[in-house]
Scaffold this motif. Sequence first.
Motif, PDB file in Angstrom:
ATOM      1  N   UNK A  48       9.442   4.479  -3.102  1.00 19.57           N
ATOM      2  CA  UNK A  48       9.529   3.021  -3.064  1.00 19.57           C
ATOM      3  C   UNK A  48       8.147   2.388  -3.056  1.00 19.57           C
ATOM      4  N   UNK A  49       7.245   2.944  -2.255  1.00 19.57           N
ATOM      5  CA  UNK A  49       5.886   2.392  -2.186  1.00 19.57           C
ATOM      6  C   UNK A  49       5.162   2.593  -3.513  1.00 19.57           C
ATOM      7  N   UNK A  50       5.318   3.759  -4.114  1.00 17.38           N
ATOM      8  CA  UNK A  50       4.652   4.033  -5.392  1.00 17.38           C
ATOM      9  C   UNK A  50       5.214   3.135  -6.487  1.00 17.38           C
ATOM     10  N   UNK A  51       6.521   2.893  -6.468  1.00 17.68           N
ATOM     11  CA  UNK A  51       7.145   2.040  -7.498  1.00 17.68           C
ATOM     12  C   UNK A  51       6.671   0.592  -7.387  1.00 17.68           C
ATOM     13  N   UNK A  52       6.470   0.107  -6.156  1.00 17.70           N
ATOM     14  CA  UNK A  52       6.041  -1.276  -5.959  1.00 17.70           C
ATOM     15  C   UNK A  52       4.539  -1.452  -6.133  1.00 17.70           C
ATOM     16  N   UNK A  53       3.794  -0.377  -6.097  1.00 18.61           N
ATOM     17  CA  UNK A  53       2.345  -0.474  -6.199  1.00 18.61           C
ATOM     18  C   UNK A  53       1.942  -0.798  -7.637  1.00 18.61           C
ATOM     19  N   UNK A  71       3.576  11.490 -12.175  1.00 15.69           N
ATOM     20  CA  UNK A  71       3.219  12.751 -11.534  1.00 15.69           C
ATOM     21  C   UNK A  71       3.799  12.843 -10.125  1.00 15.69           C
ATOM     22  N   UNK A  72       3.711  11.750  -9.355  1.00 16.96           N
ATOM     23  CA  UNK A  72       4.246  11.741  -8.000  1.00 16.96           C
ATOM     24  C   UNK A  72       5.762  11.886  -8.013  1.00 16.96           C
ATOM     25  N   UNK A  73       6.432  11.187  -8.926  1.00 16.62           N
ATOM     26  CA  UNK A  73       7.888  11.272  -9.006  1.00 16.62           C
ATOM     27  C   UNK A  73       8.351  12.681  -9.373  1.00 16.62           C
ATOM     28  N   UNK A  74       7.650  13.300 -10.293  1.00 14.42           N
ATOM     29  CA  UNK A  74       8.020  14.670 -10.671  1.00 14.42           C
ATOM     30  C   UNK A  74       7.808  15.642  -9.521  1.00 14.42           C
ATOM     31  N   UNK A  75       6.716  15.469  -8.796  1.00 18.14           N
ATOM     32  CA  UNK A  75       6.437  16.359  -7.677  1.00 18.14           C
ATOM     33  C   UNK A  75       7.481  16.199  -6.580  1.00 18.14           C
ATOM     34  N   UNK A  76       7.857  14.944  -6.293  1.00 22.23           N
ATOM     35  CA  UNK A  76       8.856  14.690  -5.243  1.00 22.23           C
ATOM     36  C   UNK A  76      10.221  15.225  -5.654  1.00 22.23           C
ATOM     37  N   UNK A  77      10.638  14.938  -6.882  1.00 23.33           N
ATOM     38  CA  UNK A  77      11.949  15.396  -7.339  1.00 23.33           C
ATOM     39  C   UNK A  77      12.022  16.916  -7.422  1.00 23.33           C
ATOM     40  N   UNK A  78      10.939  17.548  -7.867  1.00 25.73           N
ATOM     41  CA  UNK A  78      10.938  19.009  -7.944  1.00 25.73           C
ATOM     42  C   UNK A  78      10.953  19.635  -6.560  1.00 25.73           C
ATOM     43  N   UNK A  79      10.305  18.989  -5.585  1.00 24.62           N
ATOM     44  CA  UNK A  79      10.320  19.497  -4.218  1.00 24.62           C
ATOM     45  C   UNK A  79      11.728  19.497  -3.651  1.00 24.62           C
ATOM     46  N   UNK A 121      19.355  18.746   9.017  1.00 24.66           N
ATOM     47  CA  UNK A 121      18.442  17.747   9.576  1.00 24.66           C
ATOM     48  C   UNK A 121      17.085  17.743   8.872  1.00 24.66           C
ATOM     49  N   UNK A 122      16.465  18.906   8.599  1.00 25.57           N
ATOM     50  CA  UNK A 122      15.217  18.885   7.828  1.00 25.57           C
ATOM     51  C   UNK A 122      15.390  18.314   6.425  1.00 25.57           C
ATOM     52  N   UNK A 123      16.531  18.590   5.799  1.00 27.99           N
ATOM     53  CA  UNK A 123      16.767  18.023   4.464  1.00 27.99           C
ATOM     54  C   UNK A 123      16.868  16.507   4.532  1.00 27.99           C
ATOM     55  N   UNK A 124      17.491  15.978   5.575  1.00 28.45           N
ATOM     56  CA  UNK A 124      17.552  14.522   5.761  1.00 28.45           C
ATOM     57  C   UNK A 124      16.150  13.944   5.907  1.00 28.45           C
ATOM     58  N   UNK A 125      15.303  14.589   6.719  1.00 30.12           N
ATOM     59  CA  UNK A 125      13.926  14.113   6.879  1.00 30.12           C
ATOM     60  C   UNK A 125      13.162  14.176   5.562  1.00 30.12           C
ATOM     61  N   UNK A 126      13.388  15.243   4.790  1.00 31.29           N
ATOM     62  CA  UNK A 126      12.701  15.398   3.508  1.00 31.29           C
ATOM     63  C   UNK A 126      13.081  14.279   2.544  1.00 31.29           C
ATOM     64  N   UNK A 127      14.379  14.002   2.435  1.00 30.21           N
ATOM     65  CA  UNK A 127      14.843  12.956   1.526  1.00 30.21           C
ATOM     66  C   UNK A 127      14.369  11.583   1.995  1.00 30.21           C
ATOM     67  N   UNK A 128      14.440  11.322   3.304  1.00 31.14           N
ATOM     68  CA  UNK A 128      13.983  10.046   3.851  1.00 31.14           C
ATOM     69  C   UNK A 128      12.499   9.824   3.557  1.00 31.14           C
ATOM     70  N   UNK A 129      11.690  10.845   3.771  1.00 31.57           N
ATOM     71  CA  UNK A 129      10.246  10.707   3.558  1.00 31.57           C
ATOM     72  C   UNK A 129       9.925  10.434   2.102  1.00 31.57           C
ATOM     73  N   UNK A 130      10.528  11.184   1.200  1.00 27.08           N
ATOM     74  CA  UNK A 130      10.187  11.037  -0.204  1.00 27.08           C
ATOM     75  C   UNK A 130      10.797   9.792  -0.821  1.00 27.08           C
ATOM     76  N   UNK A 131      11.911   9.309  -0.300  1.00 23.77           N
ATOM     77  CA  UNK A 131      12.437   8.022  -0.770  1.00 23.77           C
ATOM     78  C   UNK A 131      11.480   6.898  -0.398  1.00 23.77           C
ATOM     79  N   UNK A 132      10.934   6.954   0.814  1.00 28.48           N
ATOM     80  CA  UNK A 132       9.948   5.955   1.213  1.00 28.48           C
ATOM     81  C   UNK A 132       8.691   6.026   0.369  1.00 28.48           C
ATOM     82  N   UNK A 133       8.248   7.241   0.038  1.00 29.32           N
ATOM     83  CA  UNK A 133       7.066   7.396  -0.811  1.00 29.32           C
ATOM     84  C   UNK A 133       7.329   6.825  -2.207  1.00 29.32           C
TER      85      UNK A 133
END
Length: 363
Positions: free
Chosen positions: A213-218, A228-236, A199-211
């Motif tokens: 998407x917003x960064x990609x559209x910005x 930098x944000x993509x590398x940090x999220x993927x490494x996390x 369940x925590x892994x699901x929340x982690x993936x959901x949160x960072x996928x949303x982040x």
Amino acid sequence: MENFTENASGNNSINCTINHGIHQTLSPVIYILVFVLGLPANCLSLYYGYLQIKAKNELGIYLCNLTVADLFYIFSLPFWLQYVLQQDNWPYNELLCKICGILLYENIYISVGFLCCISIDRYLAVVHPFRFHQFRTMKAAAVVSVVIWSKEFLTSWFVFKHGEVSKDAESHAVCFEHYPIKSWEHNLNFYRFFAGFFFPFFLLVFSYCGILQVVHKSHGTQKKKKIQIKRLVSSTVAIFLACFGPYHILLVIRSVFENNCTFAEKIFNIYHISLLLTTFNCVADPVLYCFSSENTHQDFVKMRDSCSACLKCLRTETKESYQLNIPENFRKSSGAHAEQEPGLLNNVHAVKKMKESSITSTD
């Protein structure tokens, strides 16, 4: 050594004869490495979390709690190191075994809980910056932290009711290891997998996928910042899977299939390798959530500049003190020699010119 508590079945002996050779070879190296790297890294992480709390940033509360959980486990590593170096023979009483075992296992789920809090906090800050303000306050972060610690203390109390030190075939006092696993561990392991990992892994993936998407559209975000944000999220996510994934998968496999000594002997080494992987979380957390932020880099630059400024001041003071300590007679004599040097040089040049003129006249 104190007498050990009988387990639930009334028998405190282990029927399986397990080769613990991996504990004497690989485990000491990992424990020492994590202790040497994790202790200073988490101390710095705790300091930067404190700075964020002073700045009224709720993220600092999660960082400090995450770091405290890591430090608790790091402080238990010397006991585990002594345990594995003594051929898996626990030299202390059962209470200390329970405390160290709880720090080892529950640190995983406390860390997972606060990693989820950090990811959700970032998700709300990036995806919904003008909503859910009540969930991004210092008070809300403190309440969530109390809930996470309380949940893990309740789980630890369930473990405390059972005896965790037992004798193996060689009469060694084995701490927090049962082969095959006990009946009461099955439900606890399934709870750990679903509530503590999946369940925590699901929340982690959901949160960072949303982040992402917003960064990609910005369009206002710079390309370098996006990378930098993509590398940090993927490494996390990658470190989360690498540190906690293998252990929880093997935890479920043991709960389903481990009902005899043959299976326990086959899975022992790979299970304990996966357990050692969880210890690297203590080193990865400060790197990911503290040292990768832009503010931390600025703080390091400030520290470097202040240290270099202090060194320059020390050098200047040393030079000035050295000049002040020069004897007065020596400075006067050196000044007199300096005044006499131009006259001496002129006399030397005059002698050279006279010799040259005499040579030309003879020619």
